[in-house]
Design an enzyme around this catalytic site. Structure first.
Site, short mmCIF file in Angstrom:
data_model
loop_
_atom_site.label_atom_id
_atom_site.label_comp_id
_atom_site.label_asym_id
_atom_site.label_seq_id
_atom_site.Cartn_x
_atom_site.Cartn_y
_atom_site.Cartn_z
CB CYS A 34 26.43 63.42 26.81
SG CYS A 34 27.96 63.32 27.76
CB CYS A 76 28.84 59.06 26.10
SG CYS A 76 28.12 59.15 27.75
CD GLU A 77 29.83 52.81 30.48
OE1 GLU A 77 29.49 52.68 31.67
OE2 GLU A 77 30.65 52.06 29.93
CG HIS A 78 26.72 57.18 31.53
ND1 HIS A 78 27.70 57.94 32.14
CD2 HIS A 78 26.75 55.97 32.15
CE1 HIS A 78 28.28 57.23 33.09
NE2 HIS A 78 27.73 56.04 33.11
CG HIS A 79 24.20 60.71 27.84
ND1 HIS A 79 25.30 60.82 28.68
CD2 HIS A 79 23.15 61.24 28.52
CE1 HIS A 79 24.94 61.40 29.81
NE2 HIS A 79 23.65 61.66 29.75
CD GLN A 99 38.40 61.66 28.64
OE1 GLN A 99 37.37 62.27 28.39
NE2 GLN A 99 39.55 62.27 28.83
CG HIS A 123 32.74 63.55 27.47
ND1 HIS A 123 32.59 62.25 27.89
CD2 HIS A 123 34.06 63.84 27.60
CE1 HIS A 123 33.76 61.77 28.27
NE2 HIS A 123 34.67 62.72 28.10
#
Length: 215
Positions: free
Chosen positions: A180, A109-112, A150, A178
């Site tokens: 996260c 996940c590019e955010h977490h 995704q 996910h």
């Protein structure tokens, strides 16, 4: 001499294609390479020390993390690692879908920066040439090995396969969990579904169902 399993020249053409299509990941690709390993290791060292890790172990941990992310988990940021795809003549003039089902993958996940665990169905209808079905897996794996959304992963794989296979008839369905969400105390039994259909897969419901049937 055995042929390399990677194709850096094709990788650069794919990278340029994604830039032109406004589908490339939001990453500074100019600095993602093995030459920056020392800089990355230094950054890991600083982070680990800031988190209270014992200084006696930090250097070795930083080196392991650098190697893991550069050469494995984020290896899809380096287009020198793009898989070699060698088209073969479609001598039997096969026109029906070629489908790879239940391809397991792990992305990030590019955010977490925590794992995304998923499976994918990918298909294409060949034109003048065909490729081994494992090449579909390898393209998915390449784009999964980077910080991802995704939705972006779905679109990148489909459009790159259209570009490389020289056919509009391509489809992909991805189902993923996910992690996260569980880290944020949300029920992680939720599965996220993304898909994109092109060519005959977009216009023929029976072809779509070939990809969606086990989801």
């Amino acid at each position: 001499m055995s042929q390399s399993k990677h194709d850096a020249e094709l990788g650069q053409r794919v990278h340029q294609f994604l830039l032109e299509q406004n589908l490339e990941s939001n990453i500074n690709f100019d600095i993602v390479n093995i030459d920056n390993a020392d800089k990355i290791s230094t950054a890991w060292t600083s982070l680990l020390l800031s988190l209270g890790f014992p200084s006696s172990a930090v250097d070795s941990q930083a080196n392991r993390l650098t190697d893991f992310y550069l050469n494995d988990r984020f290896s899809g940021l380096n287009y020198d690692n793009f898989p070699r795809i060698t088209p073969l003549p479609n001598s039997q003039n096969y026109k029906e879908p070629l489908i790879a089902r239940n391809i397991e993958f792990i992305s990030t996940c590019e955010h977490h920066l925590v794992p995304i665990n998923g499976i994918a169905n990918i298909a294409y209808c060949p034109q003048g040439s065909i490729v081994g079905l494992n090449k579909l897996n390898l393209v998915l794996d390449f784009f999964a090995k980077r910080p991802q959304l995704q939705e972006t992963l779905t679109r990148q794989v489909l459009h790159v396969l259209k570009f490389v296979l020289k056919t509009d008839d391509v489809a992909i369905v991805i189902k993923a969990k996910h992690n996260c969400m569980s880290l944020e105390c949300v029920d992680n039994s939720t599965e996220h579904l993304t898909f994109e259909f092109s060519g005959i897969f977009a216009t023929d419901v029976s072809y779509k169902n070939l990809l969606l049937s086990n989801f």
